[in-house]
Motif scaffolding. Structure first.
Motif, PDB file in Angstrom:
ATOM      1  N   GLU A  32     -18.802  17.115  65.677  1.00  0.00           N
ATOM      2  CA  GLU A  32     -17.899  17.960  64.892  1.00  0.00           C
ATOM      3  C   GLU A  32     -18.569  19.293  64.590  1.00  0.00           C
ATOM      4  O   GLU A  32     -19.794  19.430  64.676  1.00  0.00           O
ATOM      5  CB  GLU A  32     -17.514  17.255  63.581  1.00  0.00           C
ATOM      6  N   VAL A  33     -17.769  20.290  64.235  1.00  0.00           N
ATOM      7  CA  VAL A  33     -18.308  21.569  63.771  1.00  0.00           C
ATOM      8  C   VAL A  33     -18.945  21.330  62.406  1.00  0.00           C
ATOM      9  O   VAL A  33     -18.309  20.795  61.494  1.00  0.00           O
ATOM     10  CB  VAL A  33     -17.195  22.631  63.668  1.00  0.00           C
ATOM     11  N   ASN A  34     -20.187  21.692  62.270  1.00  0.00           N
ATOM     12  CA  ASN A  34     -20.919  21.427  61.033  1.00  0.00           C
ATOM     13  C   ASN A  34     -20.657  22.535  60.017  1.00  0.00           C
ATOM     14  O   ASN A  34     -20.926  23.708  60.274  1.00  0.00           O
ATOM     15  CB  ASN A  34     -22.418  21.322  61.330  1.00  0.00           C
ATOM     16  N   ASP A  35     -20.147  22.149  58.848  1.00  0.00           N
ATOM     17  CA  ASP A  35     -19.803  23.128  57.809  1.00  0.00           C
ATOM     18  C   ASP A  35     -20.722  23.054  56.593  1.00  0.00           C
ATOM     19  O   ASP A  35     -20.420  23.651  55.558  1.00  0.00           O
ATOM     20  CB  ASP A  35     -18.353  22.919  57.367  1.00  0.00           C
ATOM     21  N   VAL A  36     -21.834  22.359  56.724  1.00  0.00           N
ATOM     22  CA  VAL A  36     -22.731  22.201  55.586  1.00  0.00           C
ATOM     23  C   VAL A  36     -23.294  23.542  55.123  1.00  0.00           C
ATOM     24  O   VAL A  36     -23.448  23.784  53.915  1.00  0.00           O
ATOM     25  CB  VAL A  36     -23.874  21.224  55.922  1.00  0.00           C
ATOM     26  N   GLU A  37     -23.599  24.438  56.061  1.00  0.00           N
ATOM     27  CA  GLU A  37     -24.165  25.735  55.667  1.00  0.00           C
ATOM     28  C   GLU A  37     -23.192  26.514  54.783  1.00  0.00           C
ATOM     29  O   GLU A  37     -23.615  27.243  53.882  1.00  0.00           O
ATOM     30  CB  GLU A  37     -24.538  26.553  56.902  1.00  0.00           C
ATOM     31  N   ARG A  38     -21.913  26.366  55.021  1.00  0.00           N
ATOM     32  CA  ARG A  38     -20.917  27.029  54.171  1.00  0.00           C
ATOM     33  C   ARG A  38     -20.954  26.466  52.750  1.00  0.00           C
ATOM     34  O   ARG A  38     -20.820  27.196  51.765  1.00  0.00           O
ATOM     35  CB  ARG A  38     -19.520  26.864  54.763  1.00  0.00           C
ATOM     36  N   VAL A  39     -21.158  25.156  52.657  1.00  0.00           N
ATOM     37  CA  VAL A  39     -21.245  24.541  51.331  1.00  0.00           C
ATOM     38  C   VAL A  39     -22.527  24.999  50.628  1.00  0.00           C
ATOM     39  O   VAL A  39     -22.515  25.329  49.438  1.00  0.00           O
ATOM     40  CB  VAL A  39     -21.214  23.009  51.435  1.00  0.00           C
ATOM     41  N   VAL A 176     -14.564  21.219  48.002  1.00  0.00           N
ATOM     42  CA  VAL A 176     -15.125  20.640  49.223  1.00  0.00           C
ATOM     43  C   VAL A 176     -14.703  19.176  49.308  1.00  0.00           C
ATOM     44  O   VAL A 176     -14.918  18.415  48.359  1.00  0.00           O
ATOM     45  CB  VAL A 176     -16.664  20.723  49.228  1.00  0.00           C
ATOM     46  N   CYS A 177     -14.104  18.798  50.421  1.00  0.00           N
ATOM     47  CA  CYS A 177     -13.785  17.380  50.604  1.00  0.00           C
ATOM     48  C   CYS A 177     -14.829  16.750  51.523  1.00  0.00           C
ATOM     49  O   CYS A 177     -15.277  17.365  52.492  1.00  0.00           O
ATOM     50  CB  CYS A 177     -12.375  17.183  51.150  1.00  0.00           C
ATOM     51  N   VAL A 178     -15.231  15.538  51.169  1.00  0.00           N
ATOM     52  CA  VAL A 178     -16.147  14.751  51.996  1.00  0.00           C
ATOM     53  C   VAL A 178     -15.329  13.601  52.556  1.00  0.00           C
ATOM     54  O   VAL A 178     -14.769  12.799  51.803  1.00  0.00           O
ATOM     55  CB  VAL A 178     -17.337  14.215  51.188  1.00  0.00           C
ATOM     56  N   ALA A 183     -10.488  15.278  61.605  1.00  0.00           N
ATOM     57  CA  ALA A 183      -9.190  15.965  61.639  1.00  0.00           C
ATOM     58  C   ALA A 183      -8.890  16.667  60.325  1.00  0.00           C
ATOM     59  O   ALA A 183      -8.030  17.561  60.283  1.00  0.00           O
ATOM     60  CB  ALA A 183      -8.077  14.978  61.981  1.00  0.00           C
ATOM     61  N   LYS A 184      -9.557  16.285  59.245  1.00  0.00           N
ATOM     62  CA  LYS A 184      -9.350  16.980  57.974  1.00  0.00           C
ATOM     63  C   LYS A 184      -9.797  18.436  58.068  1.00  0.00           C
ATOM     64  O   LYS A 184      -9.295  19.302  57.350  1.00  0.00           O
ATOM     65  CB  LYS A 184     -10.114  16.271  56.850  1.00  0.00           C
ATOM     66  N   LYS A 185     -10.757  18.713  58.942  1.00  0.00           N
ATOM     67  CA  LYS A 185     -11.191  20.100  59.125  1.00  0.00           C
ATOM     68  C   LYS A 185     -10.039  20.954  59.645  1.00  0.00           C
ATOM     69  O   LYS A 185      -9.913  22.131  59.311  1.00  0.00           O
ATOM     70  CB  LYS A 185     -12.379  20.153  60.095  1.00  0.00           C
ATOM     71  N   SER A 186      -9.218  20.329  60.479  1.00  0.00           N
ATOM     72  CA  SER A 186      -8.034  21.022  60.990  1.00  0.00           C
ATOM     73  C   SER A 186      -6.930  21.055  59.942  1.00  0.00           C
ATOM     74  O   SER A 186      -6.245  22.065  59.767  1.00  0.00           O
ATOM     75  CB  SER A 186      -7.537  20.317  62.253  1.00  0.00           C
ATOM     76  N   GLU A 187      -6.772  19.942  59.229  1.00  0.00           N
ATOM     77  CA  GLU A 187      -5.688  19.857  58.233  1.00  0.00           C
ATOM     78  C   GLU A 187      -5.807  20.922  57.157  1.00  0.00           C
ATOM     79  O   GLU A 187      -4.809  21.552  56.784  1.00  0.00           O
ATOM     80  CB  GLU A 187      -5.682  18.472  57.573  1.00  0.00           C
ATOM     81  N   CYS A 211     -14.431  21.269  54.480  1.00  0.00           N
ATOM     82  CA  CYS A 211     -14.472  19.822  54.717  1.00  0.00           C
ATOM     83  C   CYS A 211     -15.764  19.480  55.447  1.00  0.00           C
ATOM     84  O   CYS A 211     -16.115  20.119  56.439  1.00  0.00           O
ATOM     85  CB  CYS A 211     -13.267  19.391  55.554  1.00  0.00           C
ATOM     86  N   ILE A 212     -16.476  18.470  54.949  1.00  0.00           N
ATOM     87  CA  ILE A 212     -17.627  17.936  55.673  1.00  0.00           C
ATOM     88  C   ILE A 212     -17.427  16.427  55.850  1.00  0.00           C
ATOM     89  O   ILE A 212     -16.754  15.776  55.058  1.00  0.00           O
ATOM     90  CB  ILE A 212     -18.974  18.224  54.979  1.00  0.00           C
ATOM     91  N   THR A 213     -18.000  15.890  56.904  1.00  0.00           N
ATOM     92  CA  THR A 213     -17.841  14.478  57.211  1.00  0.00           C
ATOM     93  C   THR A 213     -18.950  13.647  56.567  1.00  0.00           C
ATOM     94  O   THR A 213     -19.948  14.171  56.058  1.00  0.00           O
ATOM     95  CB  THR A 213     -17.873  14.254  58.727  1.00  0.00           C
ATOM     96  N   THR A 214     -18.767  12.333  56.640  1.00  0.00           N
ATOM     97  CA  THR A 214     -19.800  11.411  56.163  1.00  0.00           C
ATOM     98  C   THR A 214     -21.127  11.700  56.866  1.00  0.00           C
ATOM     99  O   THR A 214     -22.196  11.720  56.233  1.00  0.00           O
ATOM    100  CB  THR A 214     -19.385   9.955  56.441  1.00  0.00           C
ATOM    101  N   ARG A 215     -21.070  11.914  58.189  1.00  0.00           N
ATOM    102  CA  ARG A 215     -22.298  12.199  58.954  1.00  0.00           C
ATOM    103  C   ARG A 215     -22.958  13.485  58.474  1.00  0.00           C
ATOM    104  O   ARG A 215     -24.192  13.551  58.342  1.00  0.00           O
ATOM    105  CB  ARG A 215     -21.982  12.316  60.451  1.00  0.00           C
TER     106      ARG A 215
END
Length: 442
Positions: A32-39, A176-178, A183-187, A211-215
């Motif tokens: 997935e596209v990693n969005d942690v840096e944005r957080v 921020v949703c975890v 698909a939540k990144k798209s939603e 949105c960031i994933t569990t991973r």
């Protein structure tokens, strides 16, 4: 699983963002596209107030990244880790699930009793499924519940009612949703999910910022050298701290269905759902298609719970083909096998262990339901307070404004030959390129 014809799409792959390719790739080449840096950037900005909300399935998957047994329930450590990372508030998306049920269960009984609104009602919590429907089966868009997913229902409440009550400048908020879901990144970037923007009359606002994933969360915790296993449990922030057992099981295939039936029964009859509804065994388990008949007052409803888009296609093609789809009143769909517990953003699992791991995650969420004192969404006292203070009642004008959405036909993404179904093995010597219908030839 998803049929499209590359010559028709201009060699553009059509993706519904479910992330199952990332789960299946044995080499980790698909991510997935990693969005942690944005957080991190938001957390480092002293003017920002960073609010996390965490989906149900995260708490039964996250521990696996730290050597714990599959399905270990780590809600307390998950919340503690987010506080260690700098969160200002941590809320439970299960509360958003309760709001979703308040609207969706009411909407269901409204549809069942109406001669004008089509049935079956399909759930709309899963963004991968919603995109799949918009692209491949746009004719059933009127059947999709207009109720937003728990994340997208919760975020505008945080940015309106909560911001106003706490006197927080909404422009400073970063929600921020975890999630277990790619698909939540798209939603969250869908333009129609902007109720807070409308409320504050500020076009720069979006309901959910990142949105960031569990991973992604697991890797971030490791990067910060946080000893996850040693963390003392922490609780969600109050205001949105309580959720029903029905909200807790949203991460399982069949969980949304079961939760909705618990509340729909009360809305229709004025009585608590009977014992056979809790647990409602016919929609539990990992089978891809589960069906049952359920009686609510004077109505007997034919229902189905489906997970995996291949199973969805089989179900729709069968029942749309023989005109039996309208025999059903309510159909739950989740794009990922097993539901959100098997989401595209969960910790990776070796293929031979997938079923065992999913069973453990599923059992853990059901155990949290068993342990919950409040079983149905309508019983949640904090939900009652929110409706009394702000939303009025399910399907009210205010609820429609904040908690409901709309969908769009995206079948044009399939190109001019969108009605053609390619044969499954284009590398076969017997393969013949499909011929478009006469009215679609150039």
């Amino acid at each position: 699983m998803d049929y499209y014809y590359l010559p028709s799409t201009g060699d553009m792959p059509i993706c519904v963002h479910c992330g199952q390719c990332a789960n299946a790739c044995p080499f980790g080449a698909i991510t997935e596209v990693n969005d942690v840096e944005r957080v991190k950037a938001a957390l480092q900005d002293p003017d920002k107030i960073v609010i996390f909300q965490t989906a149900p399935a995260v708490r039964v998957g996250l521990g696996e990244a730290f050597g714990m047994d599959p399905g270990t329930f780590v809600e307390g450590k998950m919340v503690a880790s987010l506080r260690s990372l700098g969160a200002d508030f941590v809320f439970d998306t299960d509360f958003g699930a309760d709001m979703t049920i308040m609207e969706e269960a009411t909407e269901l009984m409204h549809r069942v009793q109406s001669d004008e609104i089509p049935t079956p009602q399909f759930t709309s919590c899963c963004p991968g499924w919603v995109e799949f429907a918009e692209i491949y089966y746009p004719e059933i868009i009127p059947n999709l519940s207009t109720t937003k997913s728990p994340i997208s229902i919760f975020s505008p409440i945080i940015k309106t009612w909560f911001a106003k009550n706490k006197e927080i400048d909404v422009k400073k908020m970063v929600v921020v949703c975890v999630t277990p879901c790619t698909a939540k990144k798209s939603e969250i970037i869908r333009p129609q999910l902007n109720a807070s923007s409308d409320y504050w009359d500020d076009p720069t606002l979006v309901d959910t910022d990142i949105c960031i994933t569990t991973r992604e969360l697991a890797n971030w915790i490791k990067e910060e050298n946080i000893d996850f296993n040693a963390l003392e449990d922490s609780a969600f922030d109050k205001v949105f701290g309580q959720s029903s057992g029905g909200g807790k099981i949203f991460g399982n295939t069949g969980g949304v269905m079961e939760s909705a039936l618990r509340s729909a029964y009360y809305f229709q009859t004025g009585e608590n759902a009977p014992a056979e509804f809790i647990p409602f065994e016919p929609v539990r388990g990992l089978n891809g298609i589960k069906e049952a008949d359920v009686t609510i007052g004077d109505y007997t409803l034919k229902i189905a719970a489906i997970s995996g888009l291949g199973n969805v296609r089989k179900f729709l093609d069968l029942h749309m083909g023989d005109n039996t789809l309208t025999d059903y009143a309510f159909v739950e769909v989740m794009a990922c096998p097993g539901g959100c517990i098997g989401g595209g953003g969960q910790p990776l699992v070796k293929m031979p262990q997938v079923k065992k791991v999913q069973e453990a995650r599923m059992a853990s969420l059901y155990q949290s339901d068993t342990d919950a004192a409040v079983k149905a969404s309508w019983e949640n006292p904090e939900i009652k307070d929110l409706y009394n203070d702000f939303l009025e009642k399910p399907l009210s004008e205010r609820s429609e404004e904040f908690l409901h959405t709309y969908y769009q036909n995206q079948s044009e993404l399939l190109g001019p030959m969108k009605h053609v179904t390619p044969q499954t093995n284009p590398m076969s010597k017997q393969y013949k390129p499909p011929t478009p219908p006469a009215d679609e030839k150039a």
